[in-house]
Design a protein around this motif. Structure first.
Motif, short mmCIF file in Angstrom:
data_model
loop_
_atom_site.label_atom_id
_atom_site.label_comp_id
_atom_site.label_asym_id
_atom_site.label_seq_id
_atom_site.Cartn_x
_atom_site.Cartn_y
_atom_site.Cartn_z
N GLY A 10 0.80 -1.22 0.00
CA GLY A 10 0.00 0.00 0.00
C GLY A 10 0.83 1.26 0.00
O GLY A 10 2.02 1.24 0.30
N THR A 12 0.31 3.67 2.07
CA THR A 12 0.51 4.00 3.49
C THR A 12 0.91 2.78 4.30
O THR A 12 1.81 2.84 5.12
CB THR A 12 -0.79 4.59 4.07
N ASN A 13 0.20 1.67 4.08
CA ASN A 13 0.44 0.46 4.87
C ASN A 13 0.53 -0.74 3.96
O ASN A 13 -0.16 -0.81 2.93
CB ASN A 13 -0.73 0.23 5.83
N GLY A 192 -4.68 6.01 3.06
CA GLY A 192 -3.98 7.09 3.75
C GLY A 192 -3.82 8.32 2.88
O GLY A 192 -4.01 9.45 3.34
N GLY A 193 -3.48 8.11 1.61
CA GLY A 193 -3.22 9.27 0.77
C GLY A 193 -3.89 9.21 -0.58
O GLY A 193 -3.73 10.12 -1.40
N GLY A 220 -6.73 9.68 4.39
CA GLY A 220 -6.68 9.84 5.85
C GLY A 220 -5.63 10.84 6.30
O GLY A 220 -5.80 11.49 7.33
N ASP A 221 -4.54 10.98 5.51
CA ASP A 221 -3.50 11.95 5.88
C ASP A 221 -4.07 13.36 5.96
O ASP A 221 -3.65 14.18 6.79
CB ASP A 221 -2.36 11.95 4.84
N ASP A 224 -5.70 13.73 9.22
CA ASP A 224 -4.67 13.89 10.26
C ASP A 224 -4.16 15.33 10.29
O ASP A 224 -4.02 15.93 11.35
CB ASP A 224 -3.47 12.96 9.99
N HIS A 260 -3.31 11.11 15.45
CA HIS A 260 -3.62 9.91 14.70
C HIS A 260 -4.30 8.86 15.59
O HIS A 260 -5.34 8.29 15.23
CB HIS A 260 -2.34 9.34 14.07
N LYS A 263 -7.80 9.86 16.36
CA LYS A 263 -8.66 9.66 15.19
C LYS A 263 -9.12 8.21 15.10
O LYS A 263 -10.31 7.94 14.90
CB LYS A 263 -7.91 10.06 13.91
N LEU A 264 -8.19 7.29 15.25
CA LEU A 264 -8.55 5.88 15.16
C LEU A 264 -9.58 5.52 16.22
O LEU A 264 -10.56 4.83 15.94
CB LEU A 264 -7.32 4.98 15.33
N GLY A 330 -9.88 0.18 2.68
CA GLY A 330 -9.05 1.29 3.15
C GLY A 330 -9.41 1.66 4.58
O GLY A 330 -10.59 1.67 4.96
N VAL A 332 -9.65 4.36 6.24
CA VAL A 332 -10.51 5.49 6.56
C VAL A 332 -11.99 5.08 6.55
O VAL A 332 -12.81 5.68 7.25
CB VAL A 332 -10.26 6.65 5.57
N ARG A 334 -13.30 2.85 8.02
CA ARG A 334 -13.74 2.42 9.34
C ARG A 334 -14.54 3.53 10.02
O ARG A 334 -15.24 3.29 11.00
CB ARG A 334 -12.55 2.06 10.22
P1 ADP Z 1 -3.24 2.51 1.95
O1 ADP Z 1 -4.08 1.57 1.18
O2 ADP Z 1 -3.18 3.86 1.36
O3 ADP Z 1 -1.89 1.96 2.26
P2 ADP Z 1 -4.82 2.02 4.36
O4 ADP Z 1 -5.95 1.32 3.75
O5 ADP Z 1 -3.97 1.23 5.28
O6 ADP Z 1 -3.93 2.80 3.35
O7 ADP Z 1 -5.42 3.28 5.15
C1 ADP Z 1 -4.63 4.06 5.95
C2 ADP Z 1 -5.43 5.23 6.44
O8 ADP Z 1 -6.55 4.75 7.16
C3 ADP Z 1 -4.65 6.08 7.37
O9 ADP Z 1 -4.92 7.44 7.09
C4 ADP Z 1 -5.20 5.72 8.72
O10 ADP Z 1 -5.12 6.78 9.63
C5 ADP Z 1 -6.64 5.43 8.38
N1 ADP Z 1 -7.28 4.57 9.36
C6 ADP Z 1 -6.91 3.34 9.74
N2 ADP Z 1 -7.72 2.87 10.70
C7 ADP Z 1 -8.64 3.84 10.93
C8 ADP Z 1 -9.74 3.97 11.84
N3 ADP Z 1 -10.05 3.00 12.70
N4 ADP Z 1 -10.46 5.11 11.80
C9 ADP Z 1 -10.13 6.10 10.95
N5 ADP Z 1 -9.11 6.04 10.10
C10 ADP Z 1 -8.36 4.92 10.08
#
Ligand code: ADP
Ligand code: MG
Length: 603
Positions: A10, A12-13, A192-193, A220-221, A224, A260, A263-264, A330, A332, A334
């Motif tokens: 990903g 971000t992750n 995330g982005g 999500g960035d 943040d 961060h 937010k979660l 993704g 966000v 959630r």
């Molecule tokens: P990517 O596919 O871009 O690598 P992810 O699907 O892992 O990214 O999403 C990462 C984003 O999701 C980050 O901005 C993170 O803060 C946000 N995120 C993860 N868990 C939660 C949550 N429980 N509530 C809100 N935002 C979340």
């Protein structure tokens, strides 16, 4: 054959998974986390740092901490929008490269460091080497971007067996490959982005991307960043003298992490206490942040996804109501506010049965399982692992759907009443391979009532139907009265492999005795039918045969009765056959009698 792992690389992750006993399992690293931030910190001396510890360096060592390189992978200079990374990105002989100190790195080399970390996590967890992988990429990735991703895999020591589209992987994770053909699915992926919206169509088990849209600068960035801004405002509201300090890198790193985490938590909690002890000197900061405040910040960001969704629907020439499913992917997504927003845009509740930030990795893992053949065992879920049937007269198993029938499927049979004036029939639903009902598993039983009728007159149709989810629906219908009953039984398909193996092994072990038991039971049923029939024939037409014939028949009946006392199926079958044979004459007389009676009644 060696394992093939599934990887979500990903922006971000990143995550890695492997099939384990037919299930996709995501692997946690030694800190217990399944999510690895796609961040690489290159210290001046020593080994690169990858993942969460690198992510913490982002604010402290911005020019040495590489993140979001997925935006750069496989791209030519000038091709992507202006990137404003805090680290140096250069163009070198028509390629984008990252410059850290005196090191030059290609984006795929940075990605390969993330993949290497995942590989080590997987090998540590599994205790064996893994060197084959399925890696996911956004649906809009062009050939160069795909090839560069493949190369990143190779640099990390993997053979990249397949590149899979992220929305397709997500659809696999949600089990949407089981939808009927021509089903259409929207995959809303807010990471995330980046924001990606894809509309897929399932066709003969293959997903086709009908349209894709999105924004590579939205995620999500942004939330943040706005939340950090809000917290800073609250801090300077209380301690105006701290304003200059707040721009300090160390401080920014700290507040970014705190924001961060808050937010979660606000995705599941209504309010959180944000605590920053020893903010400066002995000044501490404490603030009750509510979900409402966060949503006020997030709303305009999330709303920006709307036009992309509408365009993507338009490109696919689809009305939202024509979609079969909307799935969320993704981290966000959630957030409850995102779910509400999607429900509004797509005019339906999104499917949230999977962890949105894990769905892509789970799907890539399933694809890996398909490639390595292990998913075939799981696909057993698509056939009936054991025969299904009902108990019939004499405690026998009457198979309606044989084992290994592909589902969905439907089959039925007609039954009648064994006894006169019976007012109900008990349907006992069985699963298993044994000839006798008692040796199989009972899934359930129910009664079907009907009007009392002479023996053999009732007509009860029993139909078994297994739907795509493996649920067995049993329908029993009294076809004369039109009365029916439908019963739903789960777990017809969901049987553990061991249980299935045991059942089949037992059925083979007992095949011989089971079969002879079945032959005996059937012979007994035959005798029980014959004897009363012969007796009633003798009372009705016995006077029309010679006493010699009568004696012969008596002897035949005695032999059947004697055989019934033993357990010799051959003897009983022979006795039945001889009684049948020896009473043919009687049967003819019965028919003649019935016909002359009918003729008399007509007159
Ligand atoms: P990517 O596919 O871009 O690598 P992810 O699907 O892992 O990214 O999403 C990462 C984003 O999701 C980050 O901005 C993170 O803060 C946000 N995120 C993860 N868990 C939660 C949550 N429980 N509530 C809100 N935002 C979340
Ligand atoms: Mg993602």
């Amino acid at each position: 054959m060696s394992d093939i792992v599934g990887i979500d690389l990903g922006t971000t992750n990143s995550l890695i998974g492997v099939m384990d006993s037919g299930f996709p399992i995501l692997i946690a690293d030694r800190d217990g986390s399944r999510l690895t931030p796609s961040v690489v910190y290159l210290p001046e001396t020593g080994e690169p740092v990858v993942g969460a510890p690198a992510d913490r360096m982002r604010a402290l060592m911005p020019e040495r901490t590489l993140y979001s390189v997925k935006r750069l992978i496989g791209r030519r200079p000038g091709e992507s929008e202006k990137e404003d990374f805090p680290f140096a990105v250069k163009s070198l002989s028509g390629r984008m490269v990252l410059e850290v100190g005196d090191q030059l790195l290609k984006p795929e080399e940075v990605s390969s460091l993330v993949l290497k970390k995942l590989k080590v996590d997987a090998e540590t967890s599994l205790g064996r080497a893994v060197d084959r992988a399925v890696i996911s990429v956004p649906a809009y990735f062009n050939d160069l971007q795909r090839q560069a991703t493949k190369r990143a895999g190779e640099l990390a020591g993997f053979t990249t067996e397949r590149i899979i589209n992220e929305p397709t992987a997500a659809a696999l994770a949600y089990g949407l490959d089981r939808l009927r053909d021509r089903s259409r699915v929207a995959v809303y992926d807010l990471g995330g982005g980046t924001f990606d919206i894809s509309i897929l169509e399932l066709n003969e088990g293959i997903f086709r991307v009908l349209s894709t849209n999105g924004n590579t600068r939205l995620g999500g960035d942004d939330i943040d960043r706005e939340l950090v801004r809000l917290l800073k405002e609250r801090i300077t509201g209380r301690y105006p003298e701290l304003r200059p300090e707040l721009d300090d890198r160390q401080f920014f790193a700290r507040i970014r992490e705190i924001a961060h985490t808050a937010k979660l938590r606000l995705s599941t909690e209504d309010a959180v206490q944000v605590e920053i002890p020893f903010l400066s000197g002995n000044r501490s900061f404490s603030y009750a942040l509510t979900r409402m405040e966060l949503e006020a910040i997030a709303r305009p960001i999330i709303r920006r996804t709307r036009s992309h969704c509408l365009r993507s629907l338009d490109d696919a020439k689809l009305d939202p109501v024509k979609l079969d499913e909307v799935i969320l992917v993704g981290g966000v997504t959630r957030m409850p506010i995102v779910r509400q927003f999607c429900a509004e845009v797509f005019q339906r509740l999104p499917n949230i049965t999977q962890n949105p930030d894990e769905a892509v990795a789970v799907g890539a893992t399933i694809q890996a399982g398909i490639l390595s053949g292990v998913v075939q065992n799981v696909v057993l879920l698509d056939v009936t692992p054991l025969s299904l049937g009902i108990e019939t007269f004499g405690g026998l198993m009457n198979v309606i759907i044989p084992r290994n029938t592909t589902i969905p499927c439907k089959a039925g049979e007609m039954f009648t009443n064994a006894v006169a004036n019976q007012t109900s029939m008990q349907i006992v639903v069985l699963q298993g391979e044994r000839e006798l009902a008692k040796d199989n598993w009972e899934l359930g039983r129910f009664n079907l009532e009907f009007e009392p009728v002479p023996k053999g007159i009732a007509r009860v149709g029993v139909q078994f139907e297994i739907d795509g989810d493996g649920i067995l629906h049993v329908l029993a219908r009294d076809t004369r009265a039109g009365r029916e009953k439908v019963v739903e039984l789960s777990s017809a398909v969901d049987v553990s492999d061991e249980a299935v193996e045991k059942m089949i092994a037992e059925s083979l072990d007992h095949a011989f005795e089971d079969m002879s038991e079945r032959v005996w039971t059937e012979a007994v049923l035959k005798s029980n039918e014959l004897i009363p029939a012969v007796r009633s024939a003798l009372t009705l037409v016995g006077d029309q045969i010679t006493s010699d014939d009568q004696r012969k028949i008596d002897l035949l009946v005695l032999e059947v009765e004697a055989a019934l006392k033993g357990h010799d199926s051959q003897r009983l079958k022979k006795a039945n056959a001889e009684l049948d044979e020896g009473t043919q004459h009687l049967a003819t007389l019965l028919i003649d009698r019935a016909m002359s009676e009918a003729a008399r009644r007509k007159k």
